[in-house]
Design a protein around this motif. Structure first.
Motif, short mmCIF file in Angstrom:
data_model
loop_
_atom_site.label_atom_id
_atom_site.label_comp_id
_atom_site.label_asym_id
_atom_site.label_seq_id
_atom_site.Cartn_x
_atom_site.Cartn_y
_atom_site.Cartn_z
N ALA A 160 2.17 1.82 -3.44
CA ALA A 160 1.11 2.35 -4.30
C ALA A 160 0.86 3.82 -4.01
CB ALA A 160 -0.18 1.54 -4.11
N ASP A 206 3.61 5.88 -5.57
CA ASP A 206 3.39 6.01 -7.02
C ASP A 206 2.28 7.02 -7.32
OD1 ASP A 206 5.35 4.15 -7.49
OD2 ASP A 206 3.97 2.45 -7.67
N GLU A 207 1.23 6.97 -6.51
CA GLU A 207 0.13 7.90 -6.72
C GLU A 207 0.56 9.34 -6.47
OE1 GLU A 207 -4.44 8.69 -5.07
OE2 GLU A 207 -3.24 7.01 -4.32
N ARG A 224 0.83 -1.21 0.00
CA ARG A 224 0.00 0.00 0.00
C ARG A 224 0.86 1.25 0.00
NH1 ARG A 224 -3.19 -3.10 3.61
NH2 ARG A 224 -2.33 -1.99 5.42
#
Length: 248
Positions: A66, A69-70, A63
């Motif tokens: 992620a 990356d977001e 998580r």
């Protein structure tokens, strides 16, 4: 993973260790096996907890990756938006300047005139001591900058002005005229007496004038021009655009 390996080695070690038994015989062995089973059960439970914790840690790490990356994607998008906003600001500034210019132009007077020398029949001007040419036949005089009684144009506002004129005459005298601004020659037409029966010429110029500057046409010394209702000798001018103080 290292902790799980240690647990497994510990379990194997415990399974291999067998204490010495006394005269109790089977009773002592039974108690020892019971204790050993309880210990193994506890260790297995802890091992299961560790495995669940390991799984939770891996999920949390996924998580977090992620999310990173977001955030990177959002940062790139913000950069694009900033560039777009800069372009919008530049266009807005350009539009504001254009609006200001249009406001200035809409408030500026409209100035244009055109006239010819003769307003009836054929006339000749010159040679003469009074060399000023007065154009009597008025085609247009928007803004009333041209005075047909004196032949003088007076600039009503600061700006760039366009002037053009044509002259026509016979071969008996110098043919042509001069455009005079505040007593100073700007441009002219000129033709020597020649074997031709008549001559014509023209000229034009863009001048920067201040409000109140004056222009008129003059003959050359010993010069002469002619005109009739065909409009051979003419003078025209108009305001191209006004100038602000910052543009001068």
């Amino acid at each position: 993973m290292e902790f799980m390996t240690l647990l497994v080695l510990t379990l194997l070690g415990l399974s291999l260790v067998e204490p010495g038994f006394g005269q109790g015989g089977d009773g002592d062995r039974s108690e020892w096996l019971t204790a050993k089973e309880e210990l193994l059960k506890k260790l297995e439970d802890k091992l299961k907890h560790v495995e669940r914790w390991q799984s939770d840690v891996e999920a949390l790490e996924a998580r977090l990756n992620a999310t990173v990356d977001e955030l990177r994607g959002q940062k790139a998008e913000v950069g694009k938006l900033n560039k777009g906003n800069e372009g919008l600001r530049m266009r807005l500034n350009a539009a504001e300047k254009e609006i200001d210019r249009l406001k200035r132009d809409s408030g500026a007077p409209r100035v244009a005139f055109s006239a010819s020398l003769s307003n009836f029949g054929e006339i000749n001007r010159g040679p003469s001591t009074d060399k000023t040419l007065i154009f009597k036949r008025i085609f247009s005089n928007i803004g009333n900058g041209y005075d047909k009684s004196t032949g003088v144009f007076t600039a009503p506002v600061d700006g760039l002005y366009y002037f053009s004129f044509s002259t026509y005459g016979y071969n008996t005298h110098v043919m042509g005229a001069m455009l005079i601004k505040n007593g100073i020659l700007q441009i002219s037409t000129y033709d020597f007496p020649s074997v031709d029966s008549s001559d014509s010429s023209s000229n034009s110029v863009v001048l920067q004038l201040a409000a109140g500057d004056k222009l008129h046409m003059e003959l050359w010394d010993n010069g002469a021009v002619s005109d009739n209702l065909n409009g051979h000798t003419t003078l025209s001018g108009f305001l191209v655009f006004p100038l602000s103080k910052l543009e001068k």
